[in-house]
Design an enzyme around this catalytic site. Structure first.
Site, PDB file in Angstrom:
ATOM      1  N   GLY A  14       0.808  -1.219   0.000  1.00 59.59           N
ATOM      2  CA  GLY A  14       0.000   0.000   0.000  1.00 59.59           C
ATOM      3  C   GLY A  14       0.833   1.257   0.000  1.00 59.59           C
ATOM      4  O   GLY A  14       0.616   2.163   0.803  1.00 59.59           O
ATOM      5  N   SER A  16       1.301   3.555  -2.522  1.00 61.05           N
ATOM      6  CA  SER A  16       1.074   4.481  -3.625  1.00 61.05           C
ATOM      7  C   SER A  16       0.988   5.935  -3.183  1.00 61.05           C
ATOM      8  O   SER A  16       1.319   6.844  -3.948  1.00 61.05           O
ATOM      9  CB  SER A  16      -0.204   4.097  -4.389  1.00 61.05           C
ATOM     10  OG  SER A  16      -1.323   4.127  -3.523  1.00 61.05           O
ATOM     11  N   ASP A  63      -3.410  -7.658  -6.061  1.00 67.46           N
ATOM     12  CA  ASP A  63      -4.529  -7.711  -5.125  1.00 67.46           C
ATOM     13  C   ASP A  63      -4.145  -8.571  -3.927  1.00 67.46           C
ATOM     14  O   ASP A  63      -4.127  -9.800  -4.008  1.00 67.46           O
ATOM     15  CB  ASP A  63      -5.767  -8.280  -5.815  1.00 67.46           C
ATOM     16  CG  ASP A  63      -6.973  -8.365  -4.900  1.00 67.46           C
ATOM     17  OD1 ASP A  63      -6.913  -7.830  -3.771  1.00 67.46           O
ATOM     18  OD2 ASP A  63      -7.984  -8.961  -5.324  1.00 67.46           O
ATOM     19  N   ASN A  91       1.430  -2.163   5.365  1.00 69.70           N
ATOM     20  CA  ASN A  91       0.740  -0.875   5.441  1.00 69.70           C
ATOM     21  C   ASN A  91      -0.614  -0.884   4.744  1.00 69.70           C
ATOM     22  O   ASN A  91      -1.485  -0.088   5.076  1.00 69.70           O
ATOM     23  CB  ASN A  91       1.632   0.221   4.834  1.00 69.70           C
ATOM     24  CG  ASN A  91       0.938   1.562   4.786  1.00 69.70           C
ATOM     25  OD1 ASN A  91       0.596   2.133   5.817  1.00 69.70           O
ATOM     26  ND2 ASN A  91       0.701   2.075   3.576  1.00 69.70           N
ATOM     27  N   SER A 148      -3.330   0.728  14.604  1.00 70.01           N
ATOM     28  CA  SER A 148      -4.102   1.956  14.790  1.00 70.01           C
ATOM     29  C   SER A 148      -4.442   2.172  16.255  1.00 70.01           C
ATOM     30  O   SER A 148      -4.681   1.216  17.006  1.00 70.01           O
ATOM     31  CB  SER A 148      -5.398   1.895  13.975  1.00 70.01           C
ATOM     32  OG  SER A 148      -6.225   3.008  14.257  1.00 70.01           O
ATOM     33  N   TYR A 161     -12.712  -1.756  10.989  1.00 71.62           N
ATOM     34  CA  TYR A 161     -11.349  -1.237  10.937  1.00 71.62           C
ATOM     35  C   TYR A 161     -10.691  -1.388  12.306  1.00 71.62           C
ATOM     36  O   TYR A 161      -9.577  -1.922  12.431  1.00 71.62           O
ATOM     37  CB  TYR A 161     -11.356   0.228  10.501  1.00 71.62           C
ATOM     38  CG  TYR A 161      -9.981   0.853  10.438  1.00 71.62           C
ATOM     39  CD1 TYR A 161      -9.144   0.616   9.361  1.00 71.62           C
ATOM     40  CD2 TYR A 161      -9.520   1.678  11.469  1.00 71.62           C
ATOM     41  CE1 TYR A 161      -7.878   1.178   9.295  1.00 71.62           C
ATOM     42  CE2 TYR A 161      -8.259   2.240  11.415  1.00 71.62           C
ATOM     43  CZ  TYR A 161      -7.442   2.000  10.330  1.00 71.62           C
ATOM     44  OH  TYR A 161      -6.174   2.546  10.286  1.00 71.62           O
ATOM     45  N   LYS A 165      -7.576  -3.999  13.094  1.00 74.68           N
ATOM     46  CA  LYS A 165      -6.297  -3.456  13.546  1.00 74.68           C
ATOM     47  C   LYS A 165      -5.898  -4.048  14.895  1.00 74.68           C
ATOM     48  O   LYS A 165      -4.708  -4.289  15.159  1.00 74.68           O
ATOM     49  CB  LYS A 165      -6.353  -1.933  13.605  1.00 74.68           C
ATOM     50  CG  LYS A 165      -6.370  -1.267  12.234  1.00 74.68           C
ATOM     51  CD  LYS A 165      -5.138  -1.614  11.418  1.00 74.68           C
ATOM     52  CE  LYS A 165      -5.066  -0.834  10.112  1.00 74.68           C
ATOM     53  NZ  LYS A 165      -3.841  -1.142   9.341  1.00 74.68           N
TER      54      LYS A 165
END
Length: 256
Positions: A14, A16, A63, A91, A148, A161, A165
């Site tokens: 991840g 980008s 993916d 990440n 997180s 989420y 996490k």
């Protein structure tokens, strides 16, 4: 185990934009070679790749929510980096709103599946794929997971989420114990709110004031601050931090 200080082969999932881009830049500036992974944002990932200092970096799309896709990403990253992986930074994640009272059951079930497949299972699968290579290399390695603050204080509008996490933190601690005999240290970071282009729209007006007020420093964090901590956890001198979950939230949430 002789983990190199620089010139390591680093896979960042991840990468980008946002924190992933900051992570890629931090490792590249350290003299490492970076595999920049992306799921769908190829143009932004290419911009990340172009911004990296040094040489030997590679771009790897795929993916991660599909086990075969994760294996393909790990394989192409290792090949592109010269035949191995020394550091993995997990990440890649999704964070889509789904407050229970306002979400249909079908949407709720689908969103939970999506969060579990990307945030947890992709992290577990990439960790296996990278760790097996580290074991076979015989030089040890590092795995750092991006968790997180929400794993501890709750995410009422994003419960999947927060839950995934929390699971990532637990996974990291389990792997820290099982992989230590192989010289592989595993740690996680638990960031609070930090600035990226994805959340920039939230930092204006009353919402932005409320976000900054969460910390006694009166500001949000930065992606570069998170990346600096990850770079240290991935370093040879941080082996004794294996198993830790490092809070990076500007004292906005204190665990007891």
């Amino acid at each position: 185990m002789n983990l190199p200080t620089i010139g390591r082969r680093v896979l960042i999932s991840g990468a980008s934009r946002g924190l992933g881009r900051a992570l890629a830049r931090a490792f590249a500036e350290n003299g490492d070679r970076v595999a920049v992974h992306y799921g769908s944002r190829e143009e932004e990932a290419r911009a990340t790749l172009a911004s990296l200092s040094g040489e030997g970096h590679v771009l790897v799309g795929g993916d991660l929510s599909d086990p075969a896709g994760a294996a393909d990403v790990a394989g192409r990253a290792a090949e592109g980096l010269g035949g191995g992986i020394d550091v993995l930074v997990n990440n890649a994640a999704v964070n889509l709103p789904h407050p229970l009272a306002d979400t249909s059951y079908d949407d709720w079930a689908a969103l939970w599946q999506r969060h579990v497949s990307v945030n947890l299972l992709a992290t577990a699968n990439l960790s296996h794929l990278a760790a097996r290579r580290m074991i076979d290399q015989g030089t040890g390695g590092r795995i750092v997971n991006i968790g997180s603050r929400g794993a501890f204080r709750g995410e009422p509008d994003h419960p999947a989420y927060g839950a995934t996490k929390a699971a990532v933190h637990a996974l990291g601690q389990s792997l820290a114990v099982s992989l230590a005999p192989h010289g592989i240290a595993v740690a996680s970071v638990a960031p609070g709110f930090f600035e990226t282009e994805r959340v920039a729209h939230r930092l204006g007006g009353a919402e932005g004031e409320a976000i900054r007020a969460q910390s006694p420093f009166g500001r949000a964090g930065t992606a570069e601050e998170i990346a600096a901590a990850v770079l240290w956890l991935a370093s040879p001198v941080a082996e004794w931090a294996s198993g830790t979950v490092l809070d990076l939230n500007g004292a906005s949430h204190l665990r007891t």
